[in-house]
Write a protein that holds these residues in place. Structure first.
Motif, PDB file in Angstrom:
ATOM      1  N   GLU A 154       0.853  -1.183   0.000  1.00  0.00           N
ATOM      2  CA  GLU A 154       0.000   0.000   0.000  1.00  0.00           C
ATOM      3  C   GLU A 154       0.890   1.234   0.000  1.00  0.00           C
ATOM      4  OE1 GLU A 154      -3.198   0.015   2.837  1.00  0.00           O
ATOM      5  OE2 GLU A 154      -3.876  -1.947   2.119  1.00  0.00           O
ATOM      6  N   HIS A 155       0.332   2.314  -0.506  1.00  0.00           N
ATOM      7  CA  HIS A 155       1.094   3.549  -0.695  1.00  0.00           C
ATOM      8  C   HIS A 155       1.720   4.054   0.623  1.00  0.00           C
ATOM      9  CE1 HIS A 155       1.655   7.257  -3.198  1.00  0.00           C
ATOM     10  NE2 HIS A 155       1.804   7.781  -2.005  1.00  0.00           N
ATOM     11  N   HIS A 156       0.893   4.174   1.642  1.00  0.00           N
ATOM     12  CA  HIS A 156       1.426   4.695   2.909  1.00  0.00           C
ATOM     13  C   HIS A 156       2.247   3.654   3.675  1.00  0.00           C
ATOM     14  CE1 HIS A 156       0.011   8.884   3.414  1.00  0.00           C
ATOM     15  NE2 HIS A 156      -0.633   8.532   2.321  1.00  0.00           N
ATOM     16  N   ALA A 158       4.395   1.840   2.063  1.00  0.00           N
ATOM     17  CA  ALA A 158       5.711   2.084   1.450  1.00  0.00           C
ATOM     18  C   ALA A 158       6.369   3.325   2.058  1.00  0.00           C
ATOM     19  CB  ALA A 158       5.579   2.237  -0.061  1.00  0.00           C
ATOM     20  N   HIS A 159       5.581   4.398   2.237  1.00  0.00           N
ATOM     21  CA  HIS A 159       6.142   5.601   2.873  1.00  0.00           C
ATOM     22  C   HIS A 159       6.643   5.277   4.293  1.00  0.00           C
ATOM     23  CE1 HIS A 159       5.547   8.667  -0.085  1.00  0.00           C
ATOM     24  NE2 HIS A 159       4.234   8.695  -0.038  1.00  0.00           N
ATOM     25  N   ALA A 160       5.801   4.550   5.033  1.00  0.00           N
ATOM     26  CA  ALA A 160       6.161   4.225   6.426  1.00  0.00           C
ATOM     27  C   ALA A 160       7.438   3.384   6.466  1.00  0.00           C
ATOM     28  CB  ALA A 160       5.009   3.492   7.109  1.00  0.00           C
ATOM     29  N   ILE A 181       2.671  11.737   5.888  1.00  0.00           N
ATOM     30  CA  ILE A 181       1.698  12.755   5.460  1.00  0.00           C
ATOM     31  C   ILE A 181       1.982  13.103   4.002  1.00  0.00           C
ATOM     32  CG2 ILE A 181       0.592  14.935   6.084  1.00  0.00           C
ATOM     33  CD1 ILE A 181       2.435  15.026   8.578  1.00  0.00           C
ATOM     34  N   ASP A 182       0.982  12.959   3.128  1.00  0.00           N
ATOM     35  CA  ASP A 182       1.182  13.382   1.747  1.00  0.00           C
ATOM     36  C   ASP A 182      -0.112  13.923   1.154  1.00  0.00           C
ATOM     37  OD1 ASP A 182      -0.307  11.132   1.157  1.00  0.00           O
ATOM     38  OD2 ASP A 182       1.221  10.160  -0.074  1.00  0.00           O
ATOM     39  N   GLY A 183      -0.185  14.023  -0.174  1.00  0.00           N
ATOM     40  CA  GLY A 183      -1.413  14.464  -0.833  1.00  0.00           C
ATOM     41  C   GLY A 183      -2.446  13.372  -0.689  1.00  0.00           C
ATOM     42  N   GLY A 230       9.081  12.141  -0.745  1.00  0.00           N
ATOM     43  CA  GLY A 230       7.979  12.094  -1.710  1.00  0.00           C
ATOM     44  C   GLY A 230       7.820  10.697  -2.289  1.00  0.00           C
ATOM     45  N   ASP A 231       7.097  10.622  -3.400  1.00  0.00           N
ATOM     46  CA  ASP A 231       6.765   9.303  -3.929  1.00  0.00           C
ATOM     47  C   ASP A 231       7.978   8.524  -4.446  1.00  0.00           C
ATOM     48  OD1 ASP A 231       4.231   9.556  -3.150  1.00  0.00           O
ATOM     49  OD2 ASP A 231       3.312   9.335  -5.129  1.00  0.00           O
ATOM     50  N   ALA A 232       9.052   9.202  -4.811  1.00  0.00           N
ATOM     51  CA  ALA A 232      10.258   8.484  -5.245  1.00  0.00           C
ATOM     52  C   ALA A 232      10.714   7.520  -4.151  1.00  0.00           C
ATOM     53  CB  ALA A 232      11.374   9.467  -5.586  1.00  0.00           C
TER      54      ALA A 232
HETATM   55 FE   LIG Z   1       2.770   9.656  -1.510  1.00  0.00          FE
END
Ligand SMILES: [Fe+2]
Length: 604
Positions: free
Chosen positions: A123-125, A127-129, A146-148, A329-331
């Motif tokens: 999941e997107h978050h 991956a961020h986490a 925290i993102d868009g 960011g998403d990178a």
């Molecule tokens: Fe993101």
């Protein structure tokens, strides 16, 4: 065990390779295609990663994508149904990419890379986490992203321990701090998903006079830091713009047209949304602390590139230590997704006893050997001189001290949006005019934009009020009190005149409110860069230089020797250093281009 992480098709595509749990290489697609924030499938980045590791796609054990497209598609569909039939145009605009690529990620990966093995999704978050916690210096920490928006989530928090990550709660679309900030980016005439840091830079020129209005009308901010947007002011659900007429009425007129004059209104709006953002982030962090009782916090997601908010969080927030993923960011999703497979999916243990982070200074991109650089320069007939380890740092330092602007490329390229001395333009922080010269003659960008300092880590506290290192330029700190100069009343003073007032003895990097976006440089992570600043200090008594990314406005940071030379010749930079070679502008053959190169670049 080789894992290839991929993030793409939204913004800032990237690829990353993790081998046996270690980050080996990571690069953003934009650096290779030369298209800023390139969202396309990162076939160049993937090939570059494979080349760096010296393997073929068949050697990869898992490919992982940083997002679950079906969930995102569901969100899109639901949003459309909420506003239909309004929003048909944006729906139709989005569909070809969805039907062609986004819903068929495995097919696209196979087609573009020839990979036949297993493909996983995080999941997107998640991956961020993972990008925030796994490379961090902590064995245990709270996590806040925290993102868009990613799928449905716009923020999430939880905690990490060993190889485990537990996400406790998410905030969902359309209630998003990132989208709120982007709405103001749009309204003040900057490019969404790109110009956000300009608002942050502009904020100190204004007073936050709209802060209460934002809190009363646009959002409902709860004690736990969650927000609820009043959608009657926004257009992003079904429209092609971020804000609507009602929003404009609230702020006294239409959005600023890009590239027109920036007025006091925009400065006040910037100050206001920045103040609101800081308040929300602080509230979120306080809540995360209450829920997790951890002393360490890891951050990722586009909003956490807001280094002013990060600085306040460190100073006023409840956490003792903070670590922020430099590719927030998403990178950075590519990196997080790959580490997720290693630890969460495959269950490999994680323990970090090193006392420092595992991001390796974020120097994770390609490097070019002296042989390659020399061949490039010779083959093209560019005039160069060789440096050796005895004179390299002192020669460069002397030129900076003489007021020269030096393009500097050495070692592996940085991963993340900040240049950290591997692809940087360097200048003298003591000179009052460095900021204007660099903005107008080198970067071709707005004159208000502040520059960031690189300081020797061991000397940092002599210049800045920060009691720790800041290797990734993600924290804002203040210049020490004894270095500051008193400021006259600036009421009614034009922006350009305010810029000319000297604010400290390192004026080129001291922003209006005495703040500076700091990079501390240590000898271990980047010895060549550390040596230059050390020599500069020996010469001048000052252990700080100006560091800005090696690019012009609208262009991605340079990657190759060819990019470096081109940028050098297109601007009024005086000196170029690539690895152990130094070039002087006045000695170079005449530079001619058929068309005006500035038309090639999309303004950010
Ligand atoms: Fe993101």
């Amino acid at each position: 065990m080789i894992i290839l992480g991929i993030s793409c098709l939204y913004h800032d595509s990237a690829a990353c390779i993790v081998r046996n749990g270690k980050i080996i290489t990571a690069i953003q697609e934009e650096r290779l295609t030369r298209k800023k924030h390139d969202p396309r499938f990162p076939v160049n980045a993937i090939n570059n990663c494979l080349e760096e590791v010296g393997i073929a796609i068949e050697d990869v054990n898992y490919v992982v994508y940083y997002d679950k497209p079906i969930l995102t598609f569901e969100r899109l569909l639901m949003s459309y149904l909420t506003v239909a039939p309004k929003g048909l145009r944006s729906w139709l605009q989005a569909m070809p990419l969805w039907l062609g690529q986004k819903l068929h990620i495995p097919k696209v990966i196979k087609k573009e890379t020839g990979y036949e093995g297993e493909i996983l999704f995080t999941e997107h978050h998640e991956a961020h986490a993972a990008s925030a916690f796994y490379p961090s210096p902590f064995n245990e920490a709270a996590i806040l992203t925290i993102d868009g928006v990613g799928e449905w989530a716009t923020a999430s928090y939880g905690f990490g321990k060993g190889e485990h990550i537990n996400i406790l709660k998410e905030l969902h679309f359309p209630d998003s701090l990132g989208l709120l900030y982007s709405a103001f980016t749009f309204f003040t005439g900057f490019r969404v998903n790109s110009g956000e840091y300009k608002i942050m830079g502009l904020a100190p020129y204004g007073t936050p006079k709209y802060k209460d209005l934002i809190l009363q009308e646009l959002i409902d901010l709860k004690e736990d830091g969650s927000i609820r947007l009043d959608l009657s002011y926004f257009d992003f659900l079904g429209g092609l713009k971020m804000t609507n007429k009602r929003f404009a009425r609230l702020f006294g007129g239409s959005p600023r047209k890009p590239e027109t004059e920036i007025t006091q209104r925009e400065m006040d709006i910037a100050a206001s949304i920045q103040a609101v953002t800081e308040e929300v982030v602080l509230k979120m962090a306080n809540h995360v602390y209450e829920e997790t009782k951890q002393k360490n916090l890891c951050l990722a997601g586009g909003v956490t590139l807001n280094c002013v908010a990060n600085g306040r969080l460190l100073k006023e927030g409840p956490f003792k230590n903070i670590w922020i993923q430099p590719a927030a960011g998403d990178a950075g999703g590519a990196l997080g997704a790959a580490l997720c497979v290693w630890h969460r999916y495959l269950g490999n243990e994680r323990e970090n006893d090193t006392g420092h982070d595992l991001q390796q200074g974020s120097y994770l991109g390609p490097r070019y050997s002296n042989e390659i650089v020399k061949a490039f320069l010779s083959n093209n007939g560019y005039l160069y001189h060789e440096l050796n380890c005895d004179n390299r740092a002192s020669t460069i330092a002397k030129l900076i001290a003489e007021g020269m602007i030096v393009g500097y490329m050495a070692g592996r390229m940085e991963f993340g949006p900040r240049a950290l001395g591997a692809r940087s333009i360097l200048g003298d922080a003591r000179r009052q005019d460095t900021q204007t010269v660099m903005n107008l003659k080198i970067k071709y960008r707005e004159s208000f934009r502040p520059f960031a300092p690189s300081v020797l880590e061991e000397k940092s506290s002599d210049y800045f009020e920060l009691d720790r290192s800041s290797p990734y330029m993600l924290l804002v700190s203040e210049v020490c009190k004894e270095r500051r100069l008193p400021q006259p009343s600036m009421d009614g003073m034009a922006m350009m005149d305010r810029l000319k007032v000297k604010r400290s003895d390192i004026p080129a990097i001291t922003h209006l409110n005495y703040s500076a976006r700091l990079q501390t440089v240590n000898k271990k992570d980047k010895p060549d860069y550390h040596a230059i600043i050390s020599e500069f200090e020996k010469l001048t008594g000052c252990a700080v230089i100006v560091n800005t990314s090696f690019n012009v406005r609208g262009e991605p940071i340079i990657c190759t020797p060819e990019d470096a030379y081109k940028c050098f010749m297109r601007t009024e930079m005086d000196v170029l250093v690539i690895e152990d070679y130094i070039l002087f502008k006045k000695e170079q053959p005449k530079w001619e281009e058929k068309a005006d190169w500035r038309n090639e670049l999309e303004l950010d």
